[in-house]
Motif scaffolding. Structure first.
Motif, PDB file in Angstrom:
ATOM      1  N   LYS A  27     -24.263  10.985  37.674  1.00 45.91           N
ATOM      2  CA  LYS A  27     -22.946  10.412  37.975  1.00 45.91           C
ATOM      3  C   LYS A  27     -22.045  11.367  38.761  1.00 45.91           C
ATOM      4  O   LYS A  27     -21.249  10.922  39.580  1.00 45.91           O
ATOM      5  CB  LYS A  27     -22.237   9.994  36.675  1.00 45.91           C
ATOM      6  N   GLN A  28     -22.164  12.658  38.461  1.00 45.40           N
ATOM      7  CA  GLN A  28     -21.360  13.629  39.224  1.00 45.40           C
ATOM      8  C   GLN A  28     -22.077  14.008  40.512  1.00 45.40           C
ATOM      9  O   GLN A  28     -21.466  14.097  41.578  1.00 45.40           O
ATOM     10  CB  GLN A  28     -21.107  14.915  38.407  1.00 45.40           C
ATOM     11  N   ASP A  29     -23.390  14.210  40.403  1.00 48.13           N
ATOM     12  CA  ASP A  29     -24.159  14.699  41.561  1.00 48.13           C
ATOM     13  C   ASP A  29     -24.091  13.749  42.749  1.00 48.13           C
ATOM     14  O   ASP A  29     -24.129  14.177  43.900  1.00 48.13           O
ATOM     15  CB  ASP A  29     -25.639  14.884  41.185  1.00 48.13           C
ATOM     16  N   ILE A  30     -23.995  12.458  42.478  1.00 50.90           N
ATOM     17  CA  ILE A  30     -24.061  11.499  43.587  1.00 50.90           C
ATOM     18  C   ILE A  30     -22.790  11.525  44.438  1.00 50.90           C
ATOM     19  O   ILE A  30     -22.809  11.116  45.603  1.00 50.90           O
ATOM     20  CB  ILE A  30     -24.353  10.067  43.081  1.00 50.90           C
ATOM     21  N   VAL A  31     -21.718  12.051  43.865  1.00 53.06           N
ATOM     22  CA  VAL A  31     -20.439  12.042  44.596  1.00 53.06           C
ATOM     23  C   VAL A  31     -20.595  12.724  45.961  1.00 53.06           C
ATOM     24  O   VAL A  31     -20.074  12.239  46.967  1.00 53.06           O
ATOM     25  CB  VAL A  31     -19.328  12.699  43.744  1.00 53.06           C
ATOM     26  N   ALA A  32     -21.361  13.798  45.993  1.00 55.20           N
ATOM     27  CA  ALA A  32     -21.539  14.537  47.253  1.00 55.20           C
ATOM     28  C   ALA A  32     -22.283  13.714  48.300  1.00 55.20           C
ATOM     29  O   ALA A  32     -22.173  13.985  49.497  1.00 55.20           O
ATOM     30  CB  ALA A  32     -22.295  15.837  46.972  1.00 55.20           C
ATOM     31  N   ASP A  64     -13.882   5.005  45.920  1.00 52.54           N
ATOM     32  CA  ASP A  64     -12.597   4.453  45.482  1.00 52.54           C
ATOM     33  C   ASP A  64     -11.758   5.541  44.808  1.00 52.54           C
ATOM     34  O   ASP A  64     -12.252   6.635  44.507  1.00 52.54           O
ATOM     35  CB  ASP A  64     -12.809   3.233  44.577  1.00 52.54           C
ATOM     36  N   ALA A  65     -10.498   5.196  44.575  1.00 51.40           N
ATOM     37  CA  ALA A  65      -9.567   6.187  44.032  1.00 51.40           C
ATOM     38  C   ALA A  65     -10.018   6.669  42.657  1.00 51.40           C
ATOM     39  O   ALA A  65      -9.857   7.836  42.312  1.00 51.40           O
ATOM     40  CB  ALA A  65      -8.172   5.568  43.957  1.00 51.40           C
ATOM     41  N   LEU A  66     -10.631   5.764  41.877  1.00 52.82           N
ATOM     42  CA  LEU A  66     -11.041   6.142  40.523  1.00 52.82           C
ATOM     43  C   LEU A  66     -12.172   7.168  40.550  1.00 52.82           C
ATOM     44  O   LEU A  66     -12.195   8.099  39.751  1.00 52.82           O
ATOM     45  CB  LEU A  66     -11.483   4.897  39.738  1.00 52.82           C
ATOM     46  N   THR A  67     -13.113   6.988  41.466  1.00 52.93           N
ATOM     47  CA  THR A  67     -14.213   7.953  41.583  1.00 52.93           C
ATOM     48  C   THR A  67     -13.643   9.325  41.918  1.00 52.93           C
ATOM     49  O   THR A  67     -14.042  10.346  41.346  1.00 52.93           O
ATOM     50  CB  THR A  67     -15.210   7.506  42.675  1.00 52.93           C
ATOM     51  N   LYS A  68     -12.673   9.327  42.847  1.00 53.45           N
ATOM     52  CA  LYS A  68     -12.073  10.613  43.237  1.00 53.45           C
ATOM     53  C   LYS A  68     -11.326  11.224  42.055  1.00 53.45           C
ATOM     54  O   LYS A  68     -11.428  12.426  41.789  1.00 53.45           O
ATOM     55  CB  LYS A  68     -11.114  10.402  44.408  1.00 53.45           C
ATOM     56  N   GLN A  69     -10.596  10.378  41.338  1.00 54.12           N
ATOM     57  CA  GLN A  69      -9.797  10.885  40.227  1.00 54.12           C
ATOM     58  C   GLN A  69     -10.692  11.406  39.094  1.00 54.12           C
ATOM     59  O   GLN A  69     -10.488  12.511  38.585  1.00 54.12           O
ATOM     60  CB  GLN A  69      -8.909   9.740  39.696  1.00 54.12           C
ATOM     61  N   CYS A  72     -19.173   8.894  39.712  1.00 59.17           N
ATOM     62  CA  CYS A  72     -19.403   7.582  40.307  1.00 59.17           C
ATOM     63  C   CYS A  72     -20.565   6.920  39.572  1.00 59.17           C
ATOM     64  O   CYS A  72     -21.606   7.536  39.375  1.00 59.17           O
ATOM     65  CB  CYS A  72     -19.757   7.790  41.784  1.00 59.17           C
ATOM     66  N   ASN A  73     -20.371   5.679  39.159  1.00 54.57           N
ATOM     67  CA  ASN A  73     -21.484   4.977  38.503  1.00 54.57           C
ATOM     68  C   ASN A  73     -21.967   3.784  39.311  1.00 54.57           C
ATOM     69  O   ASN A  73     -22.868   3.072  38.882  1.00 54.57           O
ATOM     70  CB  ASN A  73     -21.088   4.517  37.092  1.00 54.57           C
ATOM     71  N   THR A  74     -21.354   3.576  40.493  1.00 51.59           N
ATOM     72  CA  THR A  74     -21.726   2.407  41.297  1.00 51.59           C
ATOM     73  C   THR A  74     -21.714   2.791  42.767  1.00 51.59           C
ATOM     74  O   THR A  74     -20.711   3.316  43.262  1.00 51.59           O
ATOM     75  CB  THR A  74     -20.700   1.271  41.090  1.00 51.59           C
ATOM     76  N   ALA A  75     -22.819   2.535  43.444  1.00 47.43           N
ATOM     77  CA  ALA A  75     -22.841   2.818  44.877  1.00 47.43           C
ATOM     78  C   ALA A  75     -23.285   1.572  45.631  1.00 47.43           C
ATOM     79  O   ALA A  75     -24.090   0.780  45.143  1.00 47.43           O
ATOM     80  CB  ALA A  75     -23.793   3.976  45.175  1.00 47.43           C
ATOM     81  N   VAL A  76     -22.705   1.419  46.797  1.00 55.87           N
ATOM     82  CA  VAL A  76     -23.065   0.329  47.695  1.00 55.87           C
ATOM     83  C   VAL A  76     -23.594   0.968  48.965  1.00 55.87           C
ATOM     84  O   VAL A  76     -23.002   1.928  49.460  1.00 55.87           O
ATOM     85  CB  VAL A  76     -21.819  -0.512  48.052  1.00 55.87           C
ATOM     86  N   GLY A  90     -18.928   4.773  47.095  1.00 64.28           N
ATOM     87  CA  GLY A  90     -18.939   4.883  45.638  1.00 64.28           C
ATOM     88  C   GLY A  90     -17.764   4.213  44.949  1.00 64.28           C
ATOM     89  O   GLY A  90     -16.647   4.162  45.473  1.00 64.28           O
ATOM     90  N   PHE A  91     -18.039   3.731  43.760  1.00 63.14           N
ATOM     91  CA  PHE A  91     -17.012   3.117  42.910  1.00 63.14           C
ATOM     92  C   PHE A  91     -17.224   3.624  41.492  1.00 63.14           C
ATOM     93  O   PHE A  91     -18.339   3.987  41.125  1.00 63.14           O
ATOM     94  CB  PHE A  91     -17.150   1.590  42.913  1.00 63.14           C
ATOM     95  N   ASN A  92     -16.149   3.614  40.721  1.00 66.47           N
ATOM     96  CA  ASN A  92     -16.290   3.921  39.308  1.00 66.47           C
ATOM     97  C   ASN A  92     -15.903   2.681  38.517  1.00 66.47           C
ATOM     98  O   ASN A  92     -14.729   2.290  38.492  1.00 66.47           O
ATOM     99  CB  ASN A  92     -15.406   5.101  38.902  1.00 66.47           C
ATOM    100  N   THR A  93     -16.899   2.053  37.897  1.00 66.83           N
ATOM    101  CA  THR A  93     -16.600   0.863  37.090  1.00 66.83           C
ATOM    102  C   THR A  93     -16.637   1.179  35.597  1.00 66.83           C
ATOM    103  O   THR A  93     -16.383   0.317  34.779  1.00 66.83           O
ATOM    104  CB  THR A  93     -17.566  -0.305  37.407  1.00 66.83           C
ATOM    105  N   ASP A  94     -16.959   2.455  35.256  1.00 69.64           N
ATOM    106  CA  ASP A  94     -16.899   2.849  33.843  1.00 69.64           C
ATOM    107  C   ASP A  94     -15.467   2.736  33.324  1.00 69.64           C
ATOM    108  O   ASP A  94     -15.230   2.393  32.172  1.00 69.64           O
ATOM    109  CB  ASP A  94     -17.374   4.303  33.672  1.00 69.64           C
ATOM    110  N   VAL A  95     -14.522   3.045  34.220  1.00 71.90           N
ATOM    111  CA  VAL A  95     -13.111   2.971  33.825  1.00 71.90           C
ATOM    112  C   VAL A  95     -12.770   1.537  33.409  1.00 71.90           C
ATOM    113  O   VAL A  95     -12.208   1.302  32.336  1.00 71.90           O
ATOM    114  CB  VAL A  95     -12.197   3.454  34.977  1.00 71.90           C
TER     115      VAL A  95
END
Ligand code: NAP
Length: 569
Positions: free
Chosen positions: A309-314, A320-325, A329-333, A342-347
């Motif tokens: 989840k962290q490694d994919i950010v690079a 999205d703003a949540l992934t950055k915050q 990231c748990n969702t990629a398109v 990337g998106f974070n839908t865990d939030v």
């Protein structure tokens, strides 16, 4: 009487064969027949492993009775020799003799290995092919390598189908197999798949790349190889009969990932919303392996789980703003430009179930834990105006998270004298066979308990909460809500939340029967909470109107690792 080969040709044309062939084994012919009788209605395409019989030739008359009774069934006779990974101890000539008798018995197809073909006289093989459909097979029980060289050797022998089964030691081995199938399936009737837990995706995507059919276990527990999935899973979960070149591929990537409920949930959602897509478990042992597969399969979207989840950010072009915050990231398109967004839908997974029950503005919420999910929870709840408290086993980590999210860090010793609107368990305690609780009964002073652990549904913490009349929000709700947002991001359609929740609940019940306690409410589709607008990928993948071209598979060197011990397919 020798039968003309054209008779068999009409029976084995690829479009007449189902895509799933079920391997049937038994200690004697009666066992095989009993098993086949119970399977044939749903599985008219079977492989009888004659090599499992003590005396294969002696069993044939009984098997003939089954074949006569079931003209609707297409059955392969396989009598694999010990030297090629089977159980038949005889010579190649003895094997040929049994397969010739099997042809006379009424089997439509026989499987013979390249190694046997190399021993036999060319005329013997030609004669066999005149009598019956021949599958010339090759099995590599260690690796996926030299597919082209092996096939060049195989093509020297006449056959109706060329079957290559290798072993995947990386996710990319599946891509090697698919590239190979795509290269040859227009000219030859090909069958290809990778064995092993990492080869599961080839069992689904192989047919998309040109494999005429694939192999499956009859039921769970009857697998004849690691990674083999059941015929009903292939048909019902992965809808293999519908998978074609236009089918978009999605998957949950992690290590481990075999336990994930995401394939069951997301495939049900795709089916419900008639999206031509398939969702797979992508067991990636490294990020590098995963990233190599994404463009080559190609993957349209990823659900990312631990430890990536962290490694994919690079690897993301934008997020999205949540992934950055949150920094995870748990969702990629994968956009049409081939780049990952990337998106974070865990939030949303944490926030939505709570918002369905209360106003979060000003709510007093304790988050137990300071790992990835606690981080998503703390940021998400803070964004909604909640008063967030954090407690964690390692105080430094808890304090760091509290500082980052502007939450308050609490010492464990202070918990017993405090009360909250919600306590969120974001530790793994209680998960699986772990019977521990992160909190003691005296520390559980709250109106709601949201235990993010969802296997099992009744953790020690949940039981404790129920005993204190605390309202329990099951962790399953987070799982469904984060998946629902993923579905919406990928497909552009509202998620069929009730269906998603239903299939996961049923799957969990099958894993472990739950006590008849308070049932998790099946959430209705809700308007999504308003969050900061996410960046749009340049062109959202339109899942239904999929590309008509076959999957793009770029060249890459074969993987060198070979680790798995020999197994039988
Ligand atoms: P993580 O990053 O590994 O964090 C685990 C947290 O739990 C850390 O704060 C750790 O404390 C704490 N912890 C671990 N073992 C502990 C113990 N024996 N006693 C006390 N605290 C302990 O894991 P994560 O990704 O956040 O996931 C946490 C759990 O959330 C998972 O195990 C899973 O059950 C659940 N989850 C649910 C969903 C869902 O959809 N419902 C999704 C993802 C995860 P330290 O900082 O001291 O190590």
């Amino acid at each position: 009487m020798q039968v003309s080969s054209t008779v068999f040709a009409s029976r084995i044309q690829r479009f007449r064969l189902p895509r799933v062939c079920v391997a049937v084994v038994g200690e004697d012919a009666t066992n095989i027949i009993d098993r086949a009788e119970s399977l044939v209605r749903d599985n008219p395409f079977m492989e009888f492993r004659l090599d499992y019989l003590t005396n294969p030739a002696a069993g044939l008359p009984k098997l003939k009775h089954f074949l006569d009774l079931h003209p609707e069934a297409t059955v392969i006779a396989t009598c694999r020799r010990v030297v090629n990974g089977g159980k038949f101890k005889g010579s190649a000539s003895a094997q040929l003799d049994i397969l010739t008798k099997a042809a006379a018995t009424g089997f439509q197809l026989v499987d013979i290995e390249l190694q046997s073909a190399e021993i036999l006289k060319p005329a013997e093989l030609t004669e066999l092919k005149d009598r019956v459909g021949v599958i010339l097979s090759f099995h590599d029980f260690k690796a996926t390598k030299k597919l082209e060289e092996t096939f060049a050797e195989m093509k020297r022998y006449p056959a109706d189908f060329y079957k290559i089964v290798s072993t995947a030691t990386s996710l990319y081995d599946n891509v090697q197999m698919m590239k190979f199938l795509q290269a040859h399936s227009a000219q030859h009737e090909m069958v290809g798949l990778c064995m092993g837990e990492q080869g599961i995706i080839s069992r689904v995507l192989g047919v998309r790349a040109g494999s005429v059919f694939t192999f499956a276990a009859a039921t769970r527990g009857e697998e004849t190889a690691p990674g083999q999935v059941t015929a009903s899973e292939l048909r019902d979960t992965y809808r293999i009969e519908m998978v074609d070149a236009a089918t978009q591929v999605y998957g949950v990537a992690g290590d481990p990932v075999s336990h994930s409920m995401s394939p069951i949930m997301m495939n049900a959602a795709f089916r419900r919303e008639t999206v031509n897509a398939v969702f797979l478990a992508l067991h990636a042992k490294t990020m590098k392996d995963l990233m190599a597969c994404v463009p080559d399969i190609p993957i349209r979207g990823l659900s990312v789980t631990m430890p990536y989840k962290q490694d994919i950010v690079a690897a993301l072009t934008n997020s999205d703003a949540l992934t950055k915050q949150v920094g995870a990231c748990n969702t990629a398109v994968r956009g049409q430009d081939g780049k990952l967004y990337g998106f974070n839908t865990d939030v949303a997974g944490v926030v939505v179930p709570l918002e369905q029950r209360m106003t979060l503005q000003g709510a007093k919420i304790l988050v137990v834990g300071a790992g990835g999910v606690a981080r998503a929870a703390a940021f998400g709840l803070k964004n909604k105006g909640a008063e967030v408290f954090i407690v964690n086993r390692t105080s430094e980590k808890g304090q760091a998270l509290a500082k980052a999210t502007k939450a308050k860090y609490l010492k464990r010793a202070d918990l017993a004298k405090m009360s909250f609107d919600v306590i969120v368990n974001a530790t793994p305690l209680g998960m699986g066979s772990n019977r521990q609780s992160p909190l003691e009964e005296k520390e559980l002073n709250t109106k709601f308990l949201f235990d993010l652990v969802y296997v099992p549904a009744e953790t020690e913490l949940v039981k404790m909460a129920r005993a204190k009349n605390i309202q329990v929000i099951p962790g399953l709700e987070m799982f469904v809500q984060q998946g629902a947002r993923q579905f919406e991001i990928w497909s552009g359609k509202p998620a069929p939340i009730a269906e998603m929740s239903f299939v996961v609940t049923k799957a969990l019940e099958r894993l472990e029967p739950q006590p008849a306690a308070e049932k998790a409410p099946v959430p209705k589709a809700q308007p999504r909470p308003v969050e900061k607008p996410a960046p749009k990928p340049p062109a959202r993948p339109v899942v239904k109107a999929a590309a008509k071209k076959p999957a793009k598979l770029a060249a890459r060197k074969p993987a060198k690792k070979a680790v798995k011990k020999p197994v039988k397919r």
